[in-house]
Design a protein around this motif. Structure first.
Motif, PDB file in Angstrom:
ATOM      1  N   GLY A 150      -3.908   9.787  20.816  1.00  0.00           N
ATOM      2  CA  GLY A 150      -5.263   9.721  20.279  1.00  0.00           C
ATOM      3  C   GLY A 150      -5.625  10.920  19.450  1.00  0.00           C
ATOM      4  N   GLN A 151      -6.046  10.676  18.208  1.00  0.00           N
ATOM      5  CA  GLN A 151      -6.408  11.768  17.298  1.00  0.00           C
ATOM      6  C   GLN A 151      -7.917  11.950  17.189  1.00  0.00           C
ATOM      7  OE1 GLN A 151      -5.581   8.763  16.335  1.00  0.00           O
ATOM      8  NE2 GLN A 151      -6.951   8.141  14.686  1.00  0.00           N
ATOM      9  N   THR A 152      -8.698  10.996  17.674  1.00  0.00           N
ATOM     10  CA  THR A 152     -10.152  11.026  17.509  1.00  0.00           C
ATOM     11  C   THR A 152     -10.871  11.350  18.808  1.00  0.00           C
ATOM     12  OG1 THR A 152      -9.951   9.349  15.769  1.00  0.00           O
ATOM     13  CG2 THR A 152     -12.148   9.736  16.671  1.00  0.00           C
ATOM     14  N   GLY A 153     -10.489  10.641  19.871  1.00  0.00           N
ATOM     15  CA  GLY A 153     -11.165  10.813  21.149  1.00  0.00           C
ATOM     16  C   GLY A 153     -12.264   9.815  21.385  1.00  0.00           C
ATOM     17  N   GLY A 161      -9.872   8.804  25.375  1.00  0.00           N
ATOM     18  CA  GLY A 161     -11.178   9.439  25.351  1.00  0.00           C
ATOM     19  C   GLY A 161     -11.188  10.906  24.999  1.00  0.00           C
ATOM     20  N   TYR A 162     -10.048  11.411  24.488  1.00  0.00           N
ATOM     21  CA  TYR A 162      -9.953  12.812  24.067  1.00  0.00           C
ATOM     22  C   TYR A 162      -8.844  12.899  23.025  1.00  0.00           C
ATOM     23  CZ  TYR A 162      -9.618  17.911  24.303  1.00  0.00           C
ATOM     24  OH  TYR A 162      -9.614  19.240  23.985  1.00  0.00           O
ATOM     25  N   PRO A 163      -8.958  13.782  22.029  1.00  0.00           N
ATOM     26  CA  PRO A 163      -7.900  13.902  20.998  1.00  0.00           C
ATOM     27  C   PRO A 163      -6.658  14.628  21.535  1.00  0.00           C
ATOM     28  CG  PRO A 163     -10.010  14.794  20.220  1.00  0.00           C
ATOM     29  CD  PRO A 163     -10.108  14.651  21.700  1.00  0.00           C
ATOM     30  N   ILE A 202     -10.540  14.081  15.443  1.00  0.00           N
ATOM     31  CA  ILE A 202     -11.415  15.022  16.155  1.00  0.00           C
ATOM     32  C   ILE A 202     -12.892  14.656  15.989  1.00  0.00           C
ATOM     33  CG2 ILE A 202     -11.935  17.440  16.628  1.00  0.00           C
ATOM     34  CD1 ILE A 202      -9.292  18.142  15.148  1.00  0.00           C
ATOM     35  N   ALA A 203     -13.347  13.783  16.866  1.00  0.00           N
ATOM     36  CA  ALA A 203     -14.754  13.378  16.845  1.00  0.00           C
ATOM     37  C   ALA A 203     -15.668  14.571  17.121  1.00  0.00           C
ATOM     38  CB  ALA A 203     -14.992  12.279  17.881  1.00  0.00           C
ATOM     39  N   THR A 204     -16.926  14.379  16.808  1.00  0.00           N
ATOM     40  CA  THR A 204     -17.910  15.457  16.930  1.00  0.00           C
ATOM     41  C   THR A 204     -18.257  15.789  18.377  1.00  0.00           C
ATOM     42  OG1 THR A 204     -19.616  13.765  16.617  1.00  0.00           O
ATOM     43  CG2 THR A 204     -18.976  15.038  14.686  1.00  0.00           C
ATOM     44  N   TYR A 205     -17.767  15.004  19.329  1.00  0.00           N
ATOM     45  CA  TYR A 205     -18.099  15.238  20.735  1.00  0.00           C
ATOM     46  C   TYR A 205     -17.338  16.418  21.337  1.00  0.00           C
ATOM     47  CZ  TYR A 205     -18.892  10.259  19.811  1.00  0.00           C
ATOM     48  OH  TYR A 205     -19.242   9.060  19.243  1.00  0.00           O
ATOM     49  N   PHE A 206     -16.344  16.927  20.634  1.00  0.00           N
ATOM     50  CA  PHE A 206     -15.432  17.906  21.215  1.00  0.00           C
ATOM     51  C   PHE A 206     -15.563  19.276  20.539  1.00  0.00           C
ATOM     52  CE2 PHE A 206     -13.594  13.617  21.315  1.00  0.00           C
ATOM     53  CZ  PHE A 206     -13.642  13.403  22.688  1.00  0.00           C
ATOM     54  N   GLY A 238      -7.123  13.246   6.000  1.00  0.00           N
ATOM     55  CA  GLY A 238      -8.540  13.096   6.311  1.00  0.00           C
ATOM     56  C   GLY A 238      -9.078  14.333   6.988  1.00  0.00           C
ATOM     57  N   GLY A 239     -10.320  14.658   6.709  1.00  0.00           N
ATOM     58  CA  GLY A 239     -10.941  15.830   7.283  1.00  0.00           C
ATOM     59  C   GLY A 239     -11.244  15.681   8.759  1.00  0.00           C
ATOM     60  N   ALA A 240     -11.580  16.786   9.412  1.00  0.00           N
ATOM     61  CA  ALA A 240     -11.967  16.758  10.819  1.00  0.00           C
ATOM     62  C   ALA A 240     -13.348  16.127  10.967  1.00  0.00           C
ATOM     63  CB  ALA A 240     -11.961  18.178  11.383  1.00  0.00           C
TER      64      ALA A 240
END
Length: 396
Positions: A150-153, A161-163, A202-206, A238-240
């Motif tokens: 997982g790259q986003t989370g 649920g986590y990158p 890397i979603a904004t939650y982390f 793609g950007g973070a």
């Protein structure tokens, strides 16, 4: 053994020069097209689910409703129906010049995914659609929407649920190996524009301070693996934070890079893309908007114009979605499909809950699910002429 994919020869590869993406004719090429979302990477909201929102969770629900053998047949029919040659022919007919195809890395491993575990099944599916695109003259970007660990989370990477990709050398190595295998297979295929390495990392939650420094090194690792077999194709970074943040990037580390951003639900103004334009000027590299849309026709028209006035190509999301006017085409909700939605939304955390949630009439549920597939056939879809027209494509 699968042979490298090849059809009739094109004049050459899409490439880059300074801030421009360069077509096979040697002239600047501006991408104008869409994303084939929900086909090889199902998303819950496309099925009108809320809680059941990742491919793994969707498959669990369908397997609980149909049983494992029937679920395998369902996914095979889904893959063979949701996107077909008539879809690609339609896109060409209205003026689309390129598409982005989201896929799950599991299509290239022995992991169970969409009812199968053949590590070559990704090539079977992609070869087919790439063949249609080659016949029509539509360029293709391959987009790893779900990467190992997982790259986003979030649900969109079908992970945990986590990158975790950025915390695992083994997962990064696997990701690089899969991309190397894909690049080796398609190294001579000129209708492929490029490889989009990681969707919305890397979603904004982390904690960005913890994770963002690992993004570019991971891209470098993957790109190095690709370049051992393929020096022809563009690599897209793609950007973070949902493909919104270019700050983790330094100077370009490869001669054929394109930097990608996504934009949803912002004002359709130049100001919202100014950071990316500044990055383009600073490093003399091309940028592109890989996802945007799912908005009113007027917003789409305005933002499309902003992008083009600033020489930024685009792929609006999505191409096809059930009961939706904010995409290229749509199709009807099947009879009794509300029962499928109700089941997907019920608590099913243990076997008692699964039994309690079970439908009274499984045959009715089965028919609703197969009607979903049948309704999604291009011949049963309707064109959203306002949306298509807002993007400057033909509507007649």
């Amino acid at each position: 053994m699968l042979m490298p994919f090849c059809l009739k020869a094109q004049t050459g590869f899409i490439s880059v020069s300074g801030k421009e993406i360069i077509g096979a004719d040697g002239k600047p090429f501006m991408m104008r097209g869409t994303n084939l979302g929900n086909w090889l990477m199902p998303e819950g909201y496309m099925f009108k689910f809320n809680k059941t929102n990742s491919p793994r969770l969707i498959n669990e629900a369908i397997t609980e409703l149909l049983g494992p053998a029937e679920a395998t047949l369902f996914w095979k029919a889904y893959q063979d129906t949701y996107i077909t040659a008539p879809d690609i022919h339609y896109l060409k007919s209205i003026g689309v010049n390129s598409i982005r195809i989201p896929f799950n890395y599991r299509l290239f491993t022995t992991e169970d995914y969409m009812g199968q575990n053949d590590p070559d099944r990704g090539f079977v599916l992609l070869d087919r659609v790439i063949g249609w695109c080659k016949n029509e003259g539509i360029y293709v970007i391959l987009d790893m929407h779900a990467a190992p660990a997982g790259q986003t989370g979030d649900n969109i990477d079908d992970g945990s649920g986590y990158p975790f990709l950025f915390k695992s050398e083994a997962s990064q190595k696997l990701c690089a190996e899969i991309w190397k295998r894909i690049a080796g297979h398609y190294k001579n295929e000129t209708i492929i524009l490029g490889y989009d390495l990681l969707n919305e990392p890397i979603a904004t939650y982390f904690d960005a301070n913890d994770l963002n420094p690992s993004l570019e090194p991971t891209y470098k690792l993957i790109t190095a693996a690709i370049r051992t077999v393929d020096k022809n194709h563009i690599v897209i970074l793609g950007g973070a934070q949902w493909d919104s943040n270019f700050k983790p990037f330094g100077a370009p580390f490869d001669s054929k890079l394109v930097y990608q951003f996504h934009k949803y639900w912002t004002p359709p103004t130049k100001a919202v893309i100014q950071d990316y334009l500044d990055f383009r000027d600073k490093y003399n590299v091309p940028i592109y908007c890989g996802e945007t849309g799912e908005n009113r026709d007027g917003w789409c028209d305005t933002f499309k114009n902003v992008l083009e006035q600033n020489h930024v190509g685009w792929h609006f999301w999505p191409y096809k979605k059930m009961d939706n006017t904010r995409g290229f085409v749509t199709f009807d909700v099947p009879a009794n499909y509300n029962q499928v939605i109700e089941y997907a939304e019920k608590p099913r955390s243990d076997f008692g809950a699964i039994r309690k949630a079970a439908p009274a009439n499984r045959e009715q549920i089965k028919k609703a699910l197969y009607d979903f597939i049948n309704n999604s056939k291009f011949e049963n879809c309707r064109v959203n002429k306002g949306y298509v027209g807002a993007l400057g494509f033909k509507t007649d």
